[in-house]
Structure formats: structure tokens, C-alpha cells
Design an enzyme around this catalytic site. Sequence first.
Site, PDB file in Angstrom:
ATOM      1  N   GLY A   1       2.637   2.434  10.682  1.00 57.15           N
ATOM      2  CA  GLY A   1       3.349   3.620  10.734  1.00 57.15           C
ATOM      3  C   GLY A   1       4.189   3.927  11.808  1.00 57.15           C
ATOM      4  O   GLY A   1       4.882   4.915  11.983  1.00 57.15           O
TER       5      GLY A   1
ATOM      6  N   GLY B   1       2.829  -1.107   4.268  1.00 61.51           N
ATOM      7  CA  GLY B   1       2.957   0.249   3.968  1.00 61.51           C
ATOM      8  C   GLY B   1       4.281   0.872   3.726  1.00 61.51           C
ATOM      9  O   GLY B   1       4.945   0.590   2.578  1.00 61.51           O
ATOM     10  N   GLY B   2       5.156   1.466   4.533  1.00 61.12           N
ATOM     11  CA  GLY B   2       6.365   1.837   4.727  1.00 61.12           C
ATOM     12  C   GLY B   2       7.312   1.006   3.906  1.00 61.12           C
ATOM     13  O   GLY B   2       8.086   1.643   2.861  1.00 61.12           O
TER      14      GLY B   2
ATOM     15  N   GLU C   1      -5.393  -4.834  10.614  1.00 60.06           N
ATOM     16  CA  GLU C   1      -4.526  -3.840  10.862  1.00 60.06           C
ATOM     17  C   GLU C   1      -4.742  -3.124  12.025  1.00 60.06           C
ATOM     18  O   GLU C   1      -5.494  -2.183  11.938  1.00 60.06           O
ATOM     19  CB  GLU C   1      -4.536  -2.728   9.391  1.00 60.06           C
ATOM     20  CG  GLU C   1      -4.105  -3.351   7.947  1.00 60.06           C
ATOM     21  CD  GLU C   1      -3.573  -2.424   7.136  1.00 60.06           C
ATOM     22  OE1 GLU C   1      -2.478  -2.592   6.653  1.00 60.06           O
ATOM     23  OE2 GLU C   1      -4.035  -1.117   7.117  1.00 60.06           O
TER      24      GLU C   1
ATOM     25  N   SER D   1       3.256  -1.840  10.426  1.00 55.87           N
ATOM     26  CA  SER D   1       4.964  -2.241  10.576  1.00 55.87           C
ATOM     27  C   SER D   1       5.350  -3.347  10.155  1.00 55.87           C
ATOM     28  O   SER D   1       6.436  -3.785  10.885  1.00 55.87           O
ATOM     29  CB  SER D   1       5.126  -1.587  11.902  1.00 55.87           C
ATOM     30  OG  SER D   1       4.828  -0.206  12.243  1.00 55.87           O
TER      31      SER D   1
ATOM     32  N   HIS E   1      -9.404   1.156   4.670  1.00 54.19           N
ATOM     33  CA  HIS E   1      -8.253   1.494   5.476  1.00 54.19           C
ATOM     34  C   HIS E   1      -8.353   2.419   6.637  1.00 54.19           C
ATOM     35  O   HIS E   1      -9.392   3.361   6.588  1.00 54.19           O
ATOM     36  CB  HIS E   1      -7.356   2.143   4.552  1.00 54.19           C
ATOM     37  CG  HIS E   1      -5.866   1.823   5.138  1.00 54.19           C
ATOM     38  ND1 HIS E   1      -5.282   2.798   5.925  1.00 54.19           N
ATOM     39  CD2 HIS E   1      -4.767   1.167   5.055  1.00 54.19           C
ATOM     40  CE1 HIS E   1      -4.094   2.485   6.462  1.00 54.19           C
ATOM     41  NE2 HIS E   1      -3.604   1.370   5.650  1.00 54.19           N
TER      42      HIS E   1
ATOM     43  N   ASN F   1       1.010  -1.236   0.225  1.00 54.67           N
ATOM     44  CA  ASN F   1       0.053   0.004   0.192  1.00 54.67           C
ATOM     45  C   ASN F   1       0.906   1.134   0.044  1.00 54.67           C
ATOM     46  O   ASN F   1       1.516   1.498   1.127  1.00 54.67           O
ATOM     47  CB  ASN F   1      -0.971   0.053   1.263  1.00 54.67           C
ATOM     48  CG  ASN F   1      -1.771   1.253   1.368  1.00 54.67           C
ATOM     49  OD1 ASN F   1      -1.631   2.024   0.600  1.00 54.67           O
ATOM     50  ND2 ASN F   1      -2.331   1.399   2.500  1.00 54.67           N
ATOM     51  N   TRP F   2       1.194   1.738  -1.356  1.00 53.59           N
ATOM     52  CA  TRP F   2       1.925   2.920  -1.274  1.00 53.59           C
ATOM     53  C   TRP F   2       1.540   4.096  -0.582  1.00 53.59           C
ATOM     54  O   TRP F   2       2.121   5.062  -0.390  1.00 53.59           O
ATOM     55  CB  TRP F   2       2.202   3.116  -2.943  1.00 53.59           C
ATOM     56  CG  TRP F   2       2.908   1.943  -3.584  1.00 53.59           C
ATOM     57  CD1 TRP F   2       3.487   1.001  -2.987  1.00 53.59           C
ATOM     58  CD2 TRP F   2       3.291   2.379  -5.024  1.00 53.59           C
ATOM     59  NE1 TRP F   2       4.080   0.455  -3.981  1.00 53.59           N
ATOM     60  CE2 TRP F   2       4.196   1.032  -5.165  1.00 53.59           C
ATOM     61  CE3 TRP F   2       2.952   3.059  -5.923  1.00 53.59           C
ATOM     62  CZ2 TRP F   2       4.377   0.420  -6.496  1.00 53.59           C
ATOM     63  CZ3 TRP F   2       3.565   2.711  -7.333  1.00 53.59           C
ATOM     64  CH2 TRP F   2       4.217   1.433  -7.523  1.00 53.59           C
ATOM     65  N   LYS F   3       0.083   4.134  -0.192  1.00 51.76           N
ATOM     66  CA  LYS F   3      -0.612   5.498   0.409  1.00 51.76           C
ATOM     67  C   LYS F   3      -0.173   6.525  -0.308  1.00 51.76           C
ATOM     68  O   LYS F   3      -0.307   6.302  -1.723  1.00 51.76           O
ATOM     69  CB  LYS F   3       0.026   5.443   1.851  1.00 51.76           C
ATOM     70  CG  LYS F   3      -0.252   4.251   2.694  1.00 51.76           C
ATOM     71  CD  LYS F   3       0.022   4.558   4.190  1.00 51.76           C
ATOM     72  CE  LYS F   3      -0.160   3.166   4.812  1.00 51.76           C
ATOM     73  NZ  LYS F   3      -0.238   3.359   6.258  1.00 51.76           N
TER      74      LYS F   3
END
Length: 251
Positions: A173, A233-234, A167, A212, A95, A9-11
Site C-alpha cells: 500500500g 491489493g489496491g 509480501e 504495490s 496477512h 485481496n480486496w481487504k
Amino acid sequence: MRQPLVAGNWKMNGSRASVAELLNGLKAGMARVKTAEVAVCAPAVFIPAVQAELAGTPIKWGGQDVSVHASGAYTGEISGPMLADFACHYVIIGHSERRAYHAESDELVANKFSAARAAGLVPILCVGETLDEREAGVTEEVVGRQLDAVVAHCGIDVVGEGVIAYEPVWAIGTGKTATPEQAQEVHAFIRARLAAASRSVADTVRVLYGGSMNPNNAAELMLQDDIDGGLIGGASLKATDFLAVCSAANR
Ligand code: 13P
């Protein structure tokens, strides 16, 4: 046997240049990924570039949100048929960032799930509790409510056509990952909740962990019985990290 899925998920990150570099890195390194299905969920403006680069590769792609409407006067929205037109396979639904910053209710999320299915997309439904909710001991109540809303609206069989992502909001994050035991406990709860409506859906639907997840903790999380991959994510923004998470599912 559920095939693990690792979805990035590149957000709201990236530029044309960084997306090109990331996609090249992913394509070049896919040989090390033996078991997991791999997908990236990109900001809408990058989806044409993602399609151009990933068509013909094993990597699937998708959007991060979808309108409940198929078309019309809804300024700023992106519809399911539009995503499908760019060969998106997946779309993230509900999300926690959309629930929190765009006031998405359980009911709206359920409507988005059915809009995604109507367009032939595979929804990745996100559920999860906040830190306050965990500390108040209502994790199962919250996750159960979020799931039930979609089951009630779409029916269990349609839910079974999607993917669930657990999640915990406090792990997103923050660098604070749920322990494998904490995650497994909620994943088992999710499967049991679905089993109350359909044993076969509960047995076949993939339940991903997100929050994370990174190259250091992915393998241990994915060894848990009810964890079928991750929503990243990150760590999905750097090809080497994302590929390391994807290959942590190798069996
Ligand atoms: P992080 O991996 O950056 O914690 O984000 C998880 C997430 O929200 C994926 O949807």
C-alpha cells in the site's frame, strides 16, 4: 511447470454496488488472461454475491482470514467450513495486517493454516519483513521463522498443498515495490528453505509476490524465476488494472 496465480485481496473495501461492477468487469475481460489462474479474496459479507456471480467462470474466490475453530461460541469469527460452504477455494492466512493489527502470532497463523486445510481450503500463507527488519539485515531470519512455524506445525507436505505469498510489509500500500531482484532473492530463499524439508514441495509450491504490484511492474516481477504470480491489493479493486496484472503472466 507452476501455473501462475494472481489473487486479488480486496481487504476491507467495497459495497454491494462496487462489488457487482468489479465482478462484471472481471468476467467481461477474462478472455485476455491466457496463462494465470485468477482468484479474488473478498470480505466475508460479499462472498455469497461473489459465488453467485463467479460460479461457472474460471475465476476462483476465497476469504481473507479463517478461525482456528470449526464452529462454536467465537463471536465475530468465520470458520473454514463456512467458507467452504460458499465454495471458497482459497483463504489468505497470516496477512501482515492481521499479524500487526490483530496480534496474530506465528503459532496462531500455523493453526489457521491447518484449520483451512481441514476444511478443504487452499491457504495462501503470507510472510514478509518490516522496513526495520530489512534495514537491520534480518529479512531471511524473519521470513524463515514465519515459514518454519507452519512447516513445524503442519508438516511440509501440508504446506505444499498451499500457496506462499512473499509480501514485504514496507511495500504494501505504499507504492514502493520491491525491485524484481530484491523480490527474486527472497523468493529463492523461500524455495531453498522449503527444499531443506522437501525438494518436490519446493519445486511445485507457488510463491506469489505482493506489495504495490500493478500493471506497470507486474510483468517484470513475474519474469523472475521464483515468482509465480501475485497477491494484489489496491490494483485488484479496478477490473481493468487487475486484468492487466493477470495478463502480465501471459506466456
Ligand atoms: P497493495 O497491492 O495494495 O500494496 O497490497 C498488497 C497486499 O497486501 C496484498 O495482500
